[in-house]
Design a protein around this motif. Structure first.
Motif, PDB file in Angstrom:
ATOM      1  N   LYS A  66       0.839  -1.195   0.000  1.00  6.25           N
ATOM      2  CA  LYS A  66       0.000   0.000   0.000  1.00  6.25           C
ATOM      3  C   LYS A  66       0.880   1.252   0.000  1.00  6.25           C
ATOM      4  CE  LYS A  66      -4.169   1.635   2.288  1.00  6.25           C
ATOM      5  NZ  LYS A  66      -5.091   1.445   3.413  1.00  6.25           N
ATOM      6  N   PRO A  67       0.561   2.211  -0.874  1.00  5.55           N
ATOM      7  CA  PRO A  67       1.462   3.350  -1.065  1.00  5.55           C
ATOM      8  C   PRO A  67       1.748   4.160   0.203  1.00  5.55           C
ATOM      9  CG  PRO A  67      -0.178   3.282  -2.798  1.00  5.55           C
ATOM     10  CD  PRO A  67      -0.567   2.227  -1.822  1.00  5.55           C
ATOM     11  N   ASP A  68       0.781   4.250   1.095  1.00  6.21           N
ATOM     12  CA  ASP A  68       1.041   5.113   2.259  1.00  6.21           C
ATOM     13  C   ASP A  68       1.710   4.375   3.420  1.00  6.21           C
ATOM     14  OD1 ASP A  68      -1.048   3.599   3.073  1.00  6.21           O
ATOM     15  OD2 ASP A  68      -2.445   5.249   3.420  1.00  6.21           O
ATOM     16  N   VAL A  69       2.129   3.152   3.189  1.00 10.71           N
ATOM     17  CA  VAL A  69       2.864   2.449   4.242  1.00 10.71           C
ATOM     18  C   VAL A  69       4.239   3.080   4.404  1.00 10.71           C
ATOM     19  CG1 VAL A  69       3.986   0.277   4.865  1.00 10.71           C
ATOM     20  CG2 VAL A  69       1.667   0.253   3.981  1.00 10.71           C
ATOM     21  N   ARG A  70       4.526   3.457   5.626  1.00 14.80           N
ATOM     22  CA  ARG A  70       5.839   4.042   5.907  1.00 14.80           C
ATOM     23  C   ARG A  70       6.816   2.944   6.284  1.00 14.80           C
ATOM     24  NH1 ARG A  70       5.567   8.529  10.288  1.00 14.80           N
ATOM     25  NH2 ARG A  70       7.753   8.669   9.744  1.00 14.80           N
ATOM     26  N   ARG A  71       8.003   3.068   5.792  1.00 14.92           N
ATOM     27  CA  ARG A  71       9.014   2.070   6.104  1.00 14.92           C
ATOM     28  C   ARG A  71      10.169   2.731   6.843  1.00 14.92           C
ATOM     29  NH1 ARG A  71       6.703  -1.712   4.211  1.00 14.92           N
ATOM     30  NH2 ARG A  71       8.216  -3.100   5.150  1.00 14.92           N
ATOM     31  N   GLY A  72      11.009   1.903   7.410  1.00 11.74           N
ATOM     32  CA  GLY A  72      12.164   2.455   8.106  1.00 11.74           C
ATOM     33  C   GLY A  72      11.954   2.518   9.606  1.00 11.74           C
ATOM     34  N   ASN A  73      12.981   2.957  10.290  1.00 10.14           N
ATOM     35  CA  ASN A  73      12.955   2.961  11.748  1.00 10.14           C
ATOM     36  C   ASN A  73      11.855   3.855  12.288  1.00 10.14           C
ATOM     37  OD1 ASN A  73      15.138   1.280  11.758  1.00 10.14           O
ATOM     38  ND2 ASN A  73      16.631   2.942  11.985  1.00 10.14           N
ATOM     39  N   LEU A  74      11.321   3.429  13.392  1.00 10.17           N
ATOM     40  CA  LEU A  74      10.347   4.268  14.086  1.00 10.17           C
ATOM     41  C   LEU A  74      11.064   5.467  14.687  1.00 10.17           C
ATOM     42  CD1 LEU A  74       8.483   1.351  15.864  1.00 10.17           C
ATOM     43  CD2 LEU A  74       7.456   2.878  14.195  1.00 10.17           C
TER      44      LEU A  74
END
Length: 307
Positions: A66-74
DNA sequence: AAAACTCGCAACCGCCTAAAT
DNA sequence: TATTTAGGCGGTTGCGAGTTT
Protein backbone atom coordinates in the motif's frame (compact mmCIF):
# COMPACT_ATOMS: atom_id res chain seq x y z
CA UNK A 1 -15.86 -19.98 7.53
CA UNK A 2 -12.49 -18.59 8.15
CA UNK A 3 -9.70 -19.34 5.77
CA UNK A 4 -7.85 -21.94 7.73
CA UNK A 5 -5.69 -24.73 6.56
CA UNK A 6 -8.55 -27.13 7.09
CA UNK A 7 -10.86 -25.29 4.74
CA UNK A 8 -8.79 -26.21 1.71
CA UNK A 9 -8.39 -29.53 0.07
CA UNK A 10 -4.91 -30.98 -0.18
CA UNK A 11 -4.97 -30.34 -3.89
CA UNK A 12 -5.81 -26.68 -3.39
CA UNK A 13 -3.12 -26.30 -0.75
CA UNK A 14 -0.50 -27.71 -3.05
CA UNK A 15 -1.35 -25.13 -5.67
CA UNK A 16 -1.09 -22.20 -3.31
CA UNK A 17 2.09 -20.21 -3.10
CA UNK A 18 3.41 -19.64 0.38
CA UNK A 19 6.28 -17.77 1.87
CA UNK A 20 7.89 -14.59 0.60
CA UNK A 21 6.22 -12.75 -2.23
CA UNK A 22 8.02 -12.40 -5.53
CA UNK A 23 8.34 -9.16 -7.47
CA UNK A 24 5.98 -10.56 -10.09
CA UNK A 25 3.34 -11.36 -7.50
CA UNK A 26 3.66 -7.88 -6.07
CA UNK A 27 3.19 -6.36 -9.50
CA UNK A 28 0.18 -8.53 -10.15
CA UNK A 29 -1.44 -7.61 -6.87
CA UNK A 30 -0.70 -3.91 -7.27
CA UNK A 31 -2.05 -3.87 -10.79
CA UNK A 32 -5.21 -5.68 -9.79
CA UNK A 33 -5.90 -3.31 -6.92
CA UNK A 34 -5.21 -0.31 -9.14
CA UNK A 35 -7.96 -1.55 -11.45
CA UNK A 36 -10.47 -2.94 -8.99
CA UNK A 37 -9.70 -1.35 -5.67
CA UNK A 38 -9.12 -2.90 -2.28
CA UNK A 39 -11.37 -5.38 -0.54
CA UNK A 40 -13.10 -8.58 -1.62
CA UNK A 41 -9.83 -10.32 -1.04
CA UNK A 42 -10.95 -13.83 -1.84
CA UNK A 43 -12.39 -12.69 -5.13
CA UNK A 44 -9.15 -10.87 -5.79
CA UNK A 45 -7.18 -14.00 -5.00
CA UNK A 46 -9.27 -16.03 -7.44
CA UNK A 47 -9.41 -13.52 -10.26
CA UNK A 48 -5.99 -11.92 -10.18
CA UNK A 49 -4.13 -15.06 -11.11
CA UNK A 50 -2.26 -15.02 -7.84
CA UNK A 51 -1.94 -18.40 -6.24
CA UNK A 52 -2.41 -16.93 -2.84
CA UNK A 53 -5.17 -16.89 -0.27
CA UNK A 54 -7.27 -13.78 0.06
CA UNK A 55 -5.84 -13.28 3.48
CA UNK A 56 -2.32 -13.45 2.19
CA UNK A 57 -3.13 -10.86 -0.49
CA UNK A 58 -4.73 -8.58 2.04
CA UNK A 59 -1.77 -8.82 4.38
CA UNK A 60 0.76 -8.23 1.63
CA UNK A 61 -1.12 -5.17 0.47
CA UNK A 62 -1.81 -3.62 3.83
CA UNK A 63 1.56 -4.32 5.38
CA UNK A 64 3.85 -3.76 2.45
CA UNK A 65 2.52 -2.65 -0.90
CA UNK A 66 0.00 0.00 0.00
CA UNK A 67 1.46 3.35 -1.07
CA UNK A 68 1.04 5.11 2.26
CA UNK A 69 2.86 2.45 4.24
CA UNK A 70 5.84 4.04 5.91
CA UNK A 71 9.01 2.07 6.10
CA UNK A 72 12.16 2.45 8.11
CA UNK A 73 12.95 2.96 11.75
CA UNK A 74 10.35 4.27 14.09
CA UNK A 75 11.07 7.81 15.12
CA UNK A 76 11.43 8.67 18.80
CA UNK A 77 8.02 10.31 18.76
CA UNK A 78 6.48 7.22 17.23
CA UNK A 79 8.16 5.04 19.83
CA UNK A 80 6.91 7.35 22.51
CA UNK A 81 3.40 7.16 21.21
CA UNK A 82 3.53 3.37 21.09
CA UNK A 83 4.71 3.19 24.68
CA UNK A 84 2.07 5.64 25.74
CA UNK A 85 -0.80 4.00 23.90
CA UNK A 86 0.27 0.51 24.89
CA UNK A 87 0.23 1.54 28.52
CA UNK A 88 -3.38 2.54 28.01
CA UNK A 89 -4.67 -0.14 25.71
CA UNK A 90 -2.35 -3.11 26.00
CA UNK A 91 -1.80 -5.30 22.96
CA UNK A 92 -4.39 -3.57 20.82
CA UNK A 93 -1.99 -3.29 17.93
CA UNK A 94 -4.48 -2.28 15.33
CA UNK A 95 -5.93 0.40 17.54
CA UNK A 96 -2.48 1.71 18.30
CA UNK A 97 -1.54 1.62 14.63
CA UNK A 98 -4.47 3.87 13.78
CA UNK A 99 -2.70 6.63 15.65
CA UNK A 100 0.56 6.21 13.79
CA UNK A 101 -0.05 7.18 10.18
CA UNK A 102 1.55 4.80 7.75
CA UNK A 103 2.56 2.28 10.37
CA UNK A 104 0.98 -1.14 10.46
CA UNK A 105 -0.20 -3.15 13.40
CA UNK A 106 2.32 -5.80 12.42
CA UNK A 107 5.19 -3.36 12.58
CA UNK A 108 4.13 -2.05 15.95
CA UNK A 109 3.68 -5.54 17.27
CA UNK A 110 7.15 -6.44 16.05
CA UNK A 111 8.60 -3.34 17.67
CA UNK A 112 7.01 -4.22 20.96
CA UNK A 113 8.18 -7.80 20.88
CA UNK A 114 11.70 -7.21 19.68
CA UNK A 115 12.55 -4.01 21.52
CA UNK A 116 10.30 -3.46 24.46
CA UNK A 117 9.87 -7.02 25.62
CA UNK A 118 13.56 -7.55 25.21
CA UNK A 119 14.24 -4.83 27.73
CA UNK A 120 11.81 -6.38 30.15
CA UNK A 121 13.44 -9.77 29.76
CA UNK A 122 16.86 -8.33 30.39
CA UNK A 123 15.63 -6.60 33.48
CA UNK A 124 14.01 -9.85 34.54
CA UNK A 125 10.68 -8.19 34.98
CA UNK A 126 7.41 -8.93 33.31
CA UNK A 127 6.72 -6.51 30.46
CA UNK A 128 3.19 -6.14 31.76
CA UNK A 129 4.21 -5.59 35.34
CA UNK A 130 3.69 -2.35 37.16
CA UNK A 131 7.43 -2.14 37.76
CA UNK A 132 8.20 -2.22 34.10
CA UNK A 133 5.44 0.23 33.25
CA UNK A 134 6.80 2.59 35.87
CA UNK A 135 10.27 2.31 34.43
CA UNK A 136 8.99 2.94 30.94
CA UNK A 137 6.96 5.93 32.02
CA UNK A 138 9.50 7.47 34.28
CA UNK A 139 12.74 6.77 32.45
CA UNK A 140 12.36 5.51 28.96
CA UNK A 141 9.64 7.86 27.85
CA UNK A 142 11.32 10.98 29.20
CA UNK A 143 14.51 9.95 27.43
CA UNK A 144 12.60 9.58 24.21
CA UNK A 145 11.12 12.95 24.86
CA UNK A 146 14.55 14.39 25.30
CA UNK A 147 15.54 12.97 21.93
CA UNK A 148 12.30 14.08 20.40
CA UNK A 149 12.19 17.41 22.13
CA UNK A 150 15.75 18.55 21.79
CA UNK A 151 14.81 20.58 18.77
CA UNK A 152 11.16 20.96 19.49
CA UNK A 153 8.99 22.89 21.83
CA UNK A 154 7.52 20.27 24.05
CA UNK A 155 4.30 20.57 25.85
CA UNK A 156 2.66 18.22 28.23
CA UNK A 157 -0.94 18.32 29.13
CA UNK A 158 -3.19 16.24 31.24
CA UNK A 159 -6.14 17.10 29.12
CA UNK A 160 -7.33 14.11 27.21
CA UNK A 161 -9.90 16.02 25.22
CA UNK A 162 -8.36 18.11 22.53
CA UNK A 163 -9.35 19.20 19.07
CA UNK A 164 -6.75 17.08 17.42
CA UNK A 165 -6.09 13.39 17.42
CA UNK A 166 -2.91 11.97 18.81
CA UNK A 167 -1.78 10.99 15.35
CA UNK A 168 -2.43 14.52 14.19
CA UNK A 169 -0.17 15.65 16.94
CA UNK A 170 2.54 13.26 15.86
CA UNK A 171 2.25 14.46 12.31
CA UNK A 172 2.04 18.10 13.16
CA UNK A 173 4.86 18.72 15.51
CA UNK A 174 6.00 20.49 17.53
CA UNK A 175 2.89 20.60 19.65
CA UNK A 176 2.73 17.14 21.15
CA UNK A 177 0.72 16.33 24.17
CA UNK A 178 1.10 13.26 26.24
CA UNK A 179 -1.98 12.36 28.11
CA UNK A 180 -0.72 10.04 30.75
CA UNK A 181 -1.40 11.32 34.24
CA UNK A 182 1.55 9.42 35.59
CA UNK A 183 3.80 11.74 33.64
CA UNK A 184 2.41 14.92 35.00
CA UNK A 185 5.57 15.69 36.84
CA UNK A 186 7.75 14.86 33.90
CA UNK A 187 8.04 18.25 32.34
CA UNK A 188 10.44 19.01 29.64
CA UNK A 189 11.20 21.88 27.41
CA UNK A 190 10.53 24.81 29.65
CA UNK A 191 13.97 24.61 31.09
CA UNK A 192 17.08 22.62 30.47
CA UNK A 193 16.73 19.57 28.28
CA UNK A 194 18.55 17.73 31.04
CA UNK A 195 15.96 18.61 33.59
CA UNK A 196 15.41 15.48 35.58
CA UNK A 197 12.12 13.72 35.37
CA UNK A 198 10.39 12.85 38.55
CA UNK A 199 8.19 9.82 38.71
CA UNK A 200 4.80 10.13 40.25
CA UNK A 201 5.23 6.98 42.24
CA UNK A 202 8.61 7.88 43.58
CA UNK A 203 8.77 5.43 46.38
CA UNK A 204 8.47 2.50 44.04
CA UNK A 205 11.39 3.66 41.98
CA UNK A 206 13.73 5.59 44.19
CA UNK A 207 15.32 3.68 47.00
CA UNK A 208 16.04 5.34 50.28
CA UNK A 209 19.33 7.19 50.37
CA UNK A 210 22.17 6.20 52.57
CA UNK A 211 22.80 8.64 55.36
CA UNK A 212 25.88 10.16 53.77
CA UNK A 213 23.86 11.22 50.74
CA UNK A 214 21.16 13.03 52.60
CA UNK A 215 22.46 16.49 51.96
CA UNK A 216 22.81 18.50 48.81
CA UNK A 217 24.56 19.64 46.82
CA UNK A 218 26.28 16.54 45.63
CA UNK A 219 29.11 16.55 43.21
CA UNK A 220 30.34 13.94 40.85
CA UNK A 221 33.42 13.69 43.00
CA UNK A 222 31.48 12.88 46.13
CA UNK A 223 32.53 9.55 47.36
CA UNK A 224 29.80 7.06 47.76
CA UNK A 225 31.94 3.99 47.39
CA UNK A 226 30.62 1.11 45.44
CA UNK A 227 27.25 2.60 44.95
CA UNK A 228 25.22 2.40 41.82
CA UNK A 229 21.64 3.15 41.26
CA UNK A 230 19.37 0.24 40.83
CA UNK A 231 15.83 0.97 39.78
CA UNK A 232 14.60 -2.40 40.75
CA UNK A 233 16.16 -3.06 44.07
CA UNK A 234 15.18 -1.74 47.41
CA UNK A 235 18.59 -0.26 47.94
CA UNK A 236 21.82 0.49 46.19
CA UNK A 237 24.00 -1.94 44.44
CA UNK A 238 27.20 -2.16 42.47
CA UNK A 239 25.40 -3.80 39.61
CA UNK A 240 22.50 -3.11 37.39
CA UNK A 241 22.93 0.47 36.51
CA UNK A 242 20.83 1.11 33.47
CA UNK A 243 21.77 2.61 30.19
CA UNK A 244 18.95 4.97 29.59
CA UNK A 245 20.72 7.43 27.39
CA UNK A 246 20.08 5.20 24.44
CA UNK A 247 16.53 4.68 25.59
CA UNK A 248 17.55 1.17 26.50
CA UNK A 249 16.74 -0.32 29.83
CA UNK A 250 19.53 -2.78 29.35
CA UNK A 251 21.25 -3.70 32.56
CA UNK A 252 24.87 -2.73 32.57
CA UNK A 253 27.55 -3.72 34.92
CA UNK A 254 28.96 -0.94 37.02
CA UNK A 255 32.46 -2.26 36.74
CA UNK A 256 33.71 1.04 38.03
CA UNK A 257 31.93 2.86 40.81
CA UNK A 258 29.22 5.00 39.35
CA UNK A 259 30.25 7.90 41.54
CA UNK A 260 33.00 8.63 39.10
CA UNK A 261 32.11 11.17 36.48
CA UNK A 262 30.71 8.62 34.16
CA UNK A 263 29.62 5.10 34.60
CA UNK A 264 30.89 2.25 32.52
CA UNK A 265 29.21 -0.67 30.98
CA UNK A 266 27.72 -2.21 27.93
CA UNK A 267 25.25 -4.88 27.08
CA UNK A 268 28.03 -7.38 27.38
CA UNK A 269 29.28 -6.21 30.71
CA UNK A 270 32.60 -5.00 29.50
CA UNK A 271 34.00 -1.56 29.06
CA UNK A 272 35.15 -1.81 25.51
CA UNK A 273 32.21 0.06 24.10
CA UNK A 274 32.21 2.75 26.67
CA UNK A 275 30.38 5.79 25.58
CA UNK A 276 29.81 8.40 28.21
CA UNK A 277 26.91 9.94 26.36
CA UNK A 278 24.94 6.79 26.67
CA UNK A 279 25.06 6.38 30.38
CA UNK A 280 23.82 8.18 33.36
CA UNK A 281 26.50 10.14 35.07
CA UNK A 282 26.55 10.61 38.77
CA UNK A 283 25.71 14.24 38.14
CA UNK A 284 22.56 13.13 36.44
CA UNK A 285 21.70 10.82 39.28
CA UNK A 286 22.31 13.62 41.74
CA UNK A 287 20.15 15.97 39.73
CA UNK A 288 17.45 13.40 39.59
CA UNK A 289 17.46 12.78 43.27
CA UNK A 290 17.66 16.48 44.02
CA UNK A 291 14.63 16.92 41.93
CA UNK A 292 13.01 14.08 43.77
CA UNK A 293 13.51 15.91 46.99
CA UNK A 294 12.50 19.32 45.77
CA UNK A 295 9.53 17.90 43.95
CA UNK A 296 8.13 16.11 46.96
CA UNK A 297 4.91 17.48 48.34
CA UNK A 298 6.29 16.90 51.76
CA UNK A 299 10.00 16.96 51.92
CA UNK A 300 11.26 13.47 52.40
CA UNK A 301 13.51 13.16 55.42
CA UNK A 302 16.08 10.95 53.81
CA UNK A 303 18.12 10.78 56.94
CA UNK A 304 15.28 8.88 58.51
CA UNK A 305 15.69 6.10 56.01
CA UNK A 306 18.05 3.37 56.96
CA UNK A 307 18.23 0.88 54.18
C1' DA B 1 37.09 -18.45 8.50
C1' DA B 2 33.36 -20.71 10.06
C1' DA B 3 30.01 -22.04 13.29
C1' DA B 4 26.82 -20.39 16.63
C1' DC B 5 23.96 -17.07 18.04
C1' DT B 6 20.86 -12.98 17.85
C1' DC B 7 17.83 -9.85 15.77
C1' DG B 8 14.34 -7.86 12.85
C1' DC B 9 10.62 -8.59 10.17
C1' DA B 10 7.49 -10.67 6.73
C1' DA B 11 4.26 -14.06 6.58
C1' DC B 12 1.28 -17.45 8.42
C1' DC B 13 -2.12 -19.44 11.74
C1' DG B 14 -6.24 -19.79 14.25
C1' DC B 15 -9.81 -17.45 16.52
C1' DC B 16 -13.39 -14.14 16.49
C1' DT B 17 -17.08 -11.18 14.74
C1' DA B 18 -19.98 -8.87 11.48
C1' DA B 19 -22.26 -9.23 7.23
C1' DA B 20 -24.52 -11.82 3.82
C1' DT B 21 -27.45 -15.54 2.45
C1' DT C 1 -32.94 -17.85 12.92
C1' DA C 2 -29.21 -20.67 11.42
C1' DT C 3 -25.46 -21.13 8.50
C1' DT C 4 -21.87 -19.51 5.62
C1' DT C 5 -18.48 -16.19 4.21
C1' DA C 6 -15.15 -12.48 4.44
C1' DG C 7 -12.24 -9.85 6.85
C1' DG C 8 -9.79 -8.31 11.05
C1' DC C 9 -6.90 -9.18 14.93
C1' DG C 10 -3.29 -10.91 17.98
C1' DG C 11 -0.01 -14.64 18.55
C1' DT C 12 3.56 -17.26 16.52
C1' DT C 13 6.95 -18.96 13.27
C1' DG C 14 10.72 -19.10 10.11
C1' DC C 15 14.18 -17.04 7.43
C1' DG C 16 17.85 -13.96 6.05
C1' DA C 17 21.25 -10.81 7.59
C1' DG C 18 24.27 -9.29 10.88
C1' DT C 19 27.13 -10.12 14.97
C1' DT C 20 29.71 -12.69 18.18
C1' DT C 21 32.55 -16.43 19.59
Amino acid sequence: MSETRGSHSKHEDMELNRGPWTVEEDKLLTRYIACHGEGRWNLLARCSGLRRTGKSCRLRWLNYLKPDVRRGNLTPEEQLLILELHSKWGNRWSRIAHHLPGRTDNEIKNYWRTRVQKQARQLKVDANSAKFRDAVRCYWMPRLLQKFGSSQTMQYSLEANTNTTISDRVQHRPCVEIINPSMQRCQLGSSSSHEPQVPENRSSVFPPLPANMSEFPWRASDEIPGVAFNLFSSGFSMNNAYDLGTCDLTPVSASAPIYSDLAYGTDNNDCSNYNGDNLWSMDELCDMLKSYVSGADTKVPFSDHNS
